[in-house]
Design a protein around this motif. Structure first.
Motif, mmCIF file in Angstrom:
data_model
loop_
_atom_site.group_PDB
_atom_site.id
_atom_site.type_symbol
_atom_site.label_atom_id
_atom_site.label_comp_id
_atom_site.label_asym_id
_atom_site.label_seq_id
_atom_site.Cartn_x
_atom_site.Cartn_y
_atom_site.Cartn_z
ATOM 1 N N PHE A 116 4.850 -9.139 9.608
ATOM 2 C CA PHE A 116 3.523 -9.430 9.090
ATOM 3 C C PHE A 116 3.407 -10.921 8.774
ATOM 4 C CE2 PHE A 116 4.398 -5.035 8.284
ATOM 5 C CZ PHE A 116 3.217 -4.406 8.637
ATOM 6 N N GLY A 121 -2.199 -12.180 7.381
ATOM 7 C CA GLY A 121 -2.510 -10.761 7.475
ATOM 8 C C GLY A 121 -2.398 -10.190 8.880
ATOM 9 N N ASN A 141 7.979 0.293 1.762
ATOM 10 C CA ASN A 141 6.904 0.226 0.774
ATOM 11 C C ASN A 141 7.385 0.469 -0.653
ATOM 12 O OD1 ASN A 141 4.800 -0.393 2.531
ATOM 13 N ND2 ASN A 141 4.520 1.741 3.112
ATOM 14 N N LEU A 174 0.556 -3.073 -4.621
ATOM 15 C CA LEU A 174 -0.017 -3.358 -3.307
ATOM 16 C C LEU A 174 -0.103 -2.073 -2.491
ATOM 17 C CD1 LEU A 174 1.775 -6.698 -2.375
ATOM 18 C CD2 LEU A 174 -0.673 -6.380 -2.738
ATOM 19 N N VAL A 228 1.942 -0.204 3.660
ATOM 20 C CA VAL A 228 1.684 -0.625 5.038
ATOM 21 C C VAL A 228 1.566 0.609 5.913
ATOM 22 C CG1 VAL A 228 2.562 -1.924 7.011
ATOM 23 C CG2 VAL A 228 2.940 -2.774 4.692
ATOM 24 N N SER A 229 0.502 0.692 6.684
ATOM 25 C CA SER A 229 0.308 1.812 7.594
ATOM 26 C C SER A 229 0.491 1.325 9.024
ATOM 27 C CB SER A 229 -1.106 2.389 7.423
ATOM 28 O OG SER A 229 -1.285 3.517 8.246
ATOM 29 N N GLY A 280 -5.253 -5.677 -1.656
ATOM 30 C CA GLY A 280 -4.571 -6.277 -0.519
ATOM 31 C C GLY A 280 -5.158 -7.621 -0.159
ATOM 32 N N LYS A 300 3.719 -10.056 0.639
ATOM 33 C CA LYS A 300 2.618 -9.526 -0.154
ATOM 34 C C LYS A 300 1.313 -9.447 0.635
ATOM 35 C CE LYS A 300 4.397 -11.076 -4.637
ATOM 36 N NZ LYS A 300 4.065 -11.822 -5.890
ATOM 37 N N SER A 301 1.318 -9.913 1.873
ATOM 38 C CA SER A 301 0.108 -9.840 2.696
ATOM 39 C C SER A 301 -0.126 -8.406 3.159
ATOM 40 C CB SER A 301 0.224 -10.761 3.915
ATOM 41 O OG SER A 301 0.121 -12.109 3.541
ATOM 42 N N ARG A 302 -1.347 -7.970 3.022
ATOM 43 C CA ARG A 302 -1.737 -6.631 3.446
ATOM 44 C C ARG A 302 -3.121 -6.693 4.069
ATOM 45 N NH1 ARG A 302 2.742 -6.114 1.873
ATOM 46 N NH2 ARG A 302 3.701 -4.419 0.660
ATOM 47 N N VAL A 329 -7.523 -3.024 1.884
ATOM 48 C CA VAL A 329 -7.475 -1.565 1.834
ATOM 49 C C VAL A 329 -8.393 -1.042 0.738
ATOM 50 C CG1 VAL A 329 -5.987 0.446 1.464
ATOM 51 C CG2 VAL A 329 -5.099 -1.552 2.677
ATOM 52 N N ARG A 383 -8.931 1.029 5.874
ATOM 53 C CA ARG A 383 -8.908 -0.442 5.878
ATOM 54 C C ARG A 383 -10.303 -0.978 6.184
ATOM 55 N NH1 ARG A 383 -4.853 2.739 7.448
ATOM 56 N NH2 ARG A 383 -5.201 2.230 9.630
#
Length: 280
Positions: free
Chosen positions: A28, A32, A83, A175, A178-179, A207, A215-217, A220, A241
Motif C-alpha cells: 500500500f 492510498g 489487520n 483504522l 484492509v479488504s 481511513g 496507516k493509509s487506508r 471506509v 468504500r
C-alpha cells in the motif's frame, strides 16, 4: 435517485490464492493506491485483477524459507492477521451545543476505571450522533485542548458537561481493516445519490491517505446512522468504500480532506461506492 443494488453471493471453482504470494507482491502506497509489481493501481480491484491474471498463468508456488508462512491460509485470513496490528487513525471533531443541553454521548473509562476514555454510546438524535463524526469505541484524547490521560471518569463527565457551547474533541480510532479481492471476495461498485440533512449524509467515514503508509487506508464507511439519509436509501452498508463524491476521486486524500469534500458538496450528491461480494 440511483437504483439500489442488492449484494449477492456467487459460486466459483477457482483455486484459492496463497496468502504468501500476496505478502510478496502487493503493498500500500502513502497516497492510498495499491502497488503490485512496481506498478500503482487506483483501486484494489484493479491490482487484484492483475495479480489473479498472473496467478492463473503460473500456479507454481515460489520457494519459501519462512516456516511461519501457512500456505493453506486464505487471503482474508492472512489480511486479518495483518489487520491485528494496532495502527490508529486520528481526527478532530468540532461540535456546537446550546447552553443547558448535552452532546448526547456516553463516555466510559478514565484513570480510575483502568481504561482510556472512549465513546460507549451515542444517543440517537443527539448532537454527537447527528454530526456523523463519532463512532462507538472512539478514544477521546482531549477536550478543547485539555488532555484526558490523567482524568478520572467523573472529571471527564464534568468537563464534557461544563465545557461550553463549542466543543472540540481530539479523537483516536481503530483504522478500518484492509479488504482485498481474492477467491472468496470480489469487489463491485455502485453509484448512490443522496440528499443531505444537517449538512451530512448520515454516515461516518474513516481511513484515508497517511504519511505513514502502514496507516493509509481507503476511505471506509464505518457506521450508517439509523434513520439518516444513507440508511433510508438503503444501499450503503458499514465496510463499504467511498471512492468519489460528485466525480471527485478520494484516492490519495486524507481523512480531513475527504470530510471537507463531503461538507462542501451540494445538498444532493452522487457517491461512487465500492463493496465486497462474497463468493461461495
Amino acid at each position: 435517485m440511483a437504483k439500489s443494488v442488492k449484494k449477492r453471493h456467487f459460486s466459483t471453482s477457482e483455486p484459492s490464492v496463497p496468502a504468501s504470494l500476496i505478502l510478496n507482491s502487493i503493498s500500500f502506497n502513502i497516497d492510498g493506491s495499491i502497488q503490485y509489481k512496481e506498478k500503482p493501481y487506483s483501486f484494489a480491484s484493479e491490482a487484484l485483477e492483475a495479480y489473479t491474471d498472473d496467478f492463473h498463468l503460473s500456479c507454481e508456488l515460489p520457494e519459501i524459507n519462512d516456516t511461519k508462512v501457512n500456505l493453506d491460509q486464505s487471503p482474508l485470513e492472512f489480511l486479518a492477521k495483518l489487520n491485528k496490528e494496532e495502527f490508529k487513525g486520528s481526527t478532530v471533531v468540532e461540535l456546537m451545543k446550546k447552553e443547558g443541553t448535552t452532546l448526547g454521548l456516553t463516555v466510559s473509562g478514565g484513570i480510575d476505571k483502568d481504561g482510556k476514555p472512549r465513546v460507549s454510546n451515542l444517543r440517537q438524535g443527539g448532537i454527537a450522533a447527528r454530526s456523523d463524526q463519532l463512532d462507538v469505541g472512539d478514544y477521546i484524547k482531549a477536550v478543547n485542548g485539555i488532555n484526558l490521560a490523567k482524568f478520572r471518569h467523573d472529571e471527564i463527565i464534568s468537563l464534557l458537561k461544563n465545557v461550553g457551547e463549542r466543543v472540540v474533541l481530539e479523537v483516536e480510532y481503530e483504522l478500518p481493516p484492509v479488504s482485498v479481492q481474492g477467491s472468496s471476495v470480489i469487489f463491485r461498485t455502485v453509484e448512490v445519490t443522496l440528499h443531505k440533512e444537517g449538512n451530512t449524509f448520515g454516515f461516518v467515514i474513516r481511513g484515508g491517505a497517511h504519511e505513514d503508509r502502514n496507516k493509509s487506508r481507503p476511505v471506509v464507511i464505518t457506521c450508517v446512522r439509523p434513520g439518516g439519509p444513507a440508511d433510508r436509501e438503503g444501499t450503503i452498508k458499514p465496510g463499504d468504500r467511498l471512492l468519489s463524491v460528485d466525480g471527485i476521486r478520494l484516492l490519495g486524500t486524507t481523512h480531513a480532506e475527504a470530510m471537507s469534500i463531503l461538507k462542501q458538496c451540494g445538498q444532493e450528491a452522487t457517491l461512487l461506492i465500492e463493496y465486497d461480494v462474497s463468493v461461495m
